[in-house]
Design a protein around this motif. Structure first.
Motif, PDB file in Angstrom:
ATOM      1  N   ALA A 317       0.812  -1.219   0.000  1.00  9.60           N
ATOM      2  CA  ALA A 317       0.000   0.000   0.000  1.00  9.60           C
ATOM      3  C   ALA A 317       0.845   1.268   0.000  1.00  9.60           C
ATOM      4  N   GLN A 318       2.084   1.181   0.467  1.00  6.46           N
ATOM      5  CA  GLN A 318       2.984   2.343   0.410  1.00  6.46           C
ATOM      6  C   GLN A 318       3.396   2.649  -1.018  1.00  6.46           C
ATOM      7  N   GLY A 319       3.258   1.671  -1.907  1.00  5.38           N
ATOM      8  CA  GLY A 319       3.656   1.850  -3.293  1.00  5.38           C
ATOM      9  C   GLY A 319       5.053   1.377  -3.580  1.00  5.38           C
ATOM     10  N   VAL A 320       5.659   0.610  -2.664  1.00  2.59           N
ATOM     11  CA  VAL A 320       7.006   0.079  -2.887  1.00  2.59           C
ATOM     12  C   VAL A 320       6.954  -1.444  -2.768  1.00  2.59           C
ATOM     13  N   ALA A 321       7.924  -2.118  -3.420  1.00  6.84           N
ATOM     14  CA  ALA A 321       7.973  -3.580  -3.387  1.00  6.84           C
ATOM     15  C   ALA A 321       8.259  -4.075  -1.974  1.00  6.84           C
ATOM     16  N   LEU A 322       7.563  -5.120  -1.578  1.00  9.26           N
ATOM     17  CA  LEU A 322       7.736  -5.689  -0.247  1.00  9.26           C
ATOM     18  C   LEU A 322       9.000  -6.544  -0.196  1.00  9.26           C
ATOM     19  N   THR A 323       9.641  -6.554   0.961  1.00  8.97           N
ATOM     20  CA  THR A 323      10.854  -7.340   1.183  1.00  8.97           C
ATOM     21  C   THR A 323      10.518  -8.522   2.081  1.00  8.97           C
ATOM     22  N   PRO A 324      10.733  -9.764   1.608  1.00  7.04           N
ATOM     23  CA  PRO A 324      10.402 -10.929   2.437  1.00  7.04           C
ATOM     24  C   PRO A 324      11.084 -10.870   3.802  1.00  7.04           C
ATOM     25  N   GLY A 325      10.305 -11.071   4.846  1.00  6.36           N
ATOM     26  CA  GLY A 325      10.845 -11.086   6.200  1.00  6.36           C
ATOM     27  C   GLY A 325      11.129  -9.721   6.789  1.00  6.36           C
ATOM     28  N   ARG A 326      10.908  -8.643   6.024  1.00  9.86           N
ATOM     29  CA  ARG A 326      11.216  -7.308   6.547  1.00  9.86           C
ATOM     30  C   ARG A 326      10.098  -6.300   6.303  1.00  9.86           C
ATOM     31  N   SER A 327       9.016  -6.720   5.668  1.00 14.47           N
ATOM     32  CA  SER A 327       7.869  -5.838   5.437  1.00 14.47           C
ATOM     33  C   SER A 327       6.676  -6.363   6.227  1.00 14.47           C
ATOM     34  N   ILE A 328       5.890  -5.441   6.763  1.00 14.41           N
ATOM     35  CA  ILE A 328       4.664  -5.827   7.445  1.00 14.41           C
ATOM     36  C   ILE A 328       3.510  -4.979   6.934  1.00 14.41           C
ATOM     37  N   ALA A 329       2.322  -5.553   7.024  1.00 12.77           N
ATOM     38  CA  ALA A 329       1.099  -4.800   6.802  1.00 12.77           C
ATOM     39  C   ALA A 329       0.582  -4.339   8.162  1.00 12.77           C
ATOM     40  N   VAL A 330       0.129  -3.095   8.225  1.00 13.63           N
ATOM     41  CA  VAL A 330      -0.338  -2.501   9.475  1.00 13.63           C
ATOM     42  C   VAL A 330      -1.642  -1.760   9.219  1.00 13.63           C
ATOM     43  N   ASP A 331      -2.227  -1.311  10.292  1.00 10.85           N
ATOM     44  CA  ASP A 331      -3.342  -0.371  10.202  1.00 10.85           C
ATOM     45  C   ASP A 331      -2.734   1.022  10.071  1.00 10.85           C
ATOM     46  N   PRO A 332      -2.871   1.681   8.907  1.00  6.70           N
ATOM     47  CA  PRO A 332      -2.219   2.985   8.750  1.00  6.70           C
ATOM     48  C   PRO A 332      -2.789   4.061   9.664  1.00  6.70           C
ATOM     49  N   GLY A 333      -3.934   3.772  10.262  1.00  2.00           N
ATOM     50  CA  GLY A 333      -4.455   4.697  11.261  1.00  2.00           C
ATOM     51  C   GLY A 333      -3.725   4.613  12.575  1.00  2.00           C
ATOM     52  N   SER A 334      -2.843   3.630  12.706  1.00  2.00           N
ATOM     53  CA  SER A 334      -2.042   3.464  13.914  1.00  2.00           C
ATOM     54  C   SER A 334      -0.563   3.720  13.661  1.00  2.00           C
ATOM     55  N   ILE A 335      -0.059   3.212  12.516  1.00  2.00           N
ATOM     56  CA  ILE A 335       1.351   3.362  12.163  1.00  2.00           C
ATOM     57  C   ILE A 335       1.434   3.833  10.714  1.00  2.00           C
ATOM     58  N   PRO A 336       2.008   4.997  10.439  1.00  2.00           N
ATOM     59  CA  PRO A 336       2.081   5.495   9.061  1.00  2.00           C
ATOM     60  C   PRO A 336       2.972   4.618   8.182  1.00  2.00           C
ATOM     61  N   TYR A 337       2.658   4.570   6.896  1.00  2.00           N
ATOM     62  CA  TYR A 337       3.477   3.826   5.952  1.00  2.00           C
ATOM     63  C   TYR A 337       4.910   4.367   5.934  1.00  2.00           C
ATOM     64  N   GLY A 338       5.852   3.452   5.777  1.00  2.00           N
ATOM     65  CA  GLY A 338       7.260   3.827   5.716  1.00  2.00           C
ATOM     66  C   GLY A 338       7.949   3.887   7.055  1.00  2.00           C
ATOM     67  N   THR A 339       7.218   3.684   8.156  1.00  2.00           N
ATOM     68  CA  THR A 339       7.804   3.768   9.491  1.00  2.00           C
ATOM     69  C   THR A 339       8.643   2.522   9.798  1.00  2.00           C
ATOM     70  N   PRO A 340       9.894   2.687  10.261  1.00  2.00           N
ATOM     71  CA  PRO A 340      10.634   1.525  10.783  1.00  2.00           C
ATOM     72  C   PRO A 340      10.026   1.096  12.113  1.00  2.00           C
ATOM     73  N   VAL A 341       9.893  -0.208  12.276  1.00  2.00           N
ATOM     74  CA  VAL A 341       9.205  -0.761  13.440  1.00  2.00           C
ATOM     75  C   VAL A 341      10.053  -1.885  14.011  1.00  2.00           C
TER      76      VAL A 341
END
Length: 400
Positions: A317-341
């Motif tokens: 949803a951020q518009g960038v390719a996901l990285t296996p084991g390092r990308s997560i889907a979140v509720d953007p109303g809680s954590i903005p896209y692109g945030t390191p977590v």
């Protein structure tokens, strides 16, 4: 009788003189020998080689006051010291850096100023990357508005399926592009209506991308939102392509596995797709009913897949390719896209303590401490994802 005196010394006098001389010589010899022995014993003063200067480790906490808590939409962020992050010193940060570089392709305004450093540090050591994070970021524990810090971690993946450009020969389940007039009706027809109503069928006519052989495979692809197809082309050749999420019918998602449980089928054993196929083989007359239990329907777009793209997942949803084991889907109303977590989860499947990035979302990913972990592509990733359902804690790493 000779009474004259002789000038020759007497023997007793000569002996005493020689004794004193010998003692002097002996004493001198002893002193000299002692000095030599002492010198040999002591030798030159040994100076051990100086150790190479060591890099001073970055201070984990400098004692500065923590910032105040923050409210972020549906969540509350509580500042913490770096020492609270479990496993932070052990993570292989270079594995996460590719995901950070991906985020920097479309950064939000908060993280865009850091991207020059992120690119520069892509060839740095893990310790240099860690020290930079300590200096530039502040960790916040993610909680619900009510203060609940424990949540749920699930996982998703990119299926790899056989498909055909032509219907027939066992390939009868279509995958569609967005229908004609898609934006004029919200929500669009349900899954059951798509299969039965002439007007829905007419809007989808000619919009087929490819056909699959198994309706359960199609259902899995709809749930995951994207996948790879090994397509049999009309000329008989095989081609690997990606079908990515293009839209949905905006109907609510319902869990098929929950429906099966409600029907008395029992809980499906992981991996879910194989268990569901086994149930379908035993209950062919009820397969359509099972599929219609989930009214949500996904439309796709086809994307080419080159060697570079194959190393990454689909675009999130951020518009960038996901990285296996390092990308997560979140509720953007809680954590903005692109945030390191920082993610920590311990369960029967696996224990995870690692740096990940909020780069996607999903209809079922709702709430403050809720994440869906992108496991990768293919059957092995699918089995991993099907078993993942365990407790979760999250910390966002926000610029100071």
């Amino acid at each position: 009788m000779n009474t004259s005196k002789t000038n020759a010394p007497r023997a007793s006098s000569n002996s005493r003189t020689m004794t004193r001389l010998q003692r002097v010589v002996q004493t001198a010899a002893i002193i000299a020998t002692t000095l030599v022995l002492v010198s040999c014993a002591v030798g030159p003063v040994y100076t051990p080689p100086q150790a190479e200067p060591q890099a001073v480790p970055a201070r984990r906490d400098d004692g500065a006051p923590l910032p105040p808590p923050m409210l972020q939409g549906k969540s509350r962020w509580v500042p913490v010291r770096w020492a609270e992050l479990p496993g932070f010193d052990d993570d292989q940060l270079f594995e996460a850096w590719n995901a950070w570089l991906k985020s920097c392709e479309r950064p939000g305004p908060v993280f865009a100023p850091l991207c020059a450093d992120v690119r520069r540090l892509s060839i740095a050591s893990g310790e240099e990357q860690r020290a930079w994070m300590l200096a530039r970021l502040q960790p916040f524990r993610v909680e619900s508005i009510q203060g609940q810090a424990d949540g749920l971690l699930t996982s998703y993946y990119e299926p790899l399926l056989k498909a055909s450009r032509q219907a027939g020969a066992g390939y009868e389940v279509p995958l569609y592009k967005t229908p004609l007039g898609y934006g004029s009706r919200k929500p669009w027809y349900s899954r059951q209506e798509i299969d039965t109503l002439p007007e829905a069928r007419a809007a989808l006519k000619g919009r087929e991308i490819a056909w699959l052989a198994d309706p359960v495979d199609a259902m899995v692809l709809h749930i995951q939102g994207s996948g790879r197809l090994s397509v049999a082309e009309a000329d008989g050749s095989q081609r690997l392509v990606r079908v990515a999420f293009a839209g949905s019918n905006d109907q609510p998602f319902r869990s098929v596995t929950q429906w099966l449980l409600d029907q008395g089928a029992g809980r499906m054993a992981a991996p879910w797709a194989e268990s569901t196929k086994a149930w379908a083989a035993q209950n062919p007359q009820r397969v359509q009913q099972m599929l219609w239990s989930n009214p949500r329907y996904i439309f796709f777009r086809e994307e080419p897949l080159n060697a570079f793209d194959a190393a990454f997942g689909p675009r999130g949803a951020q518009g960038v390719a996901l990285t296996p084991g390092r990308s997560i889907a979140v509720d953007p109303g809680s954590i903005p896209y692109g945030t390191p977590v920082w993610l920590a989860s311990r369960g029967n499947t696996v224990s995870l303590q690692k740096l990940v990035f909020a780069q996607d979302t999903g209809s079922a990913i709702v709430g403050a401490v809720r994440a869906d972990y992108f496991a990768g592509t293919g059957a092995e990733a699918g089995e991993f994802a099907s078993r993942m359902n365990q407790p979760l804690n999250l910390w966002v790493l926000w610029p100071k």
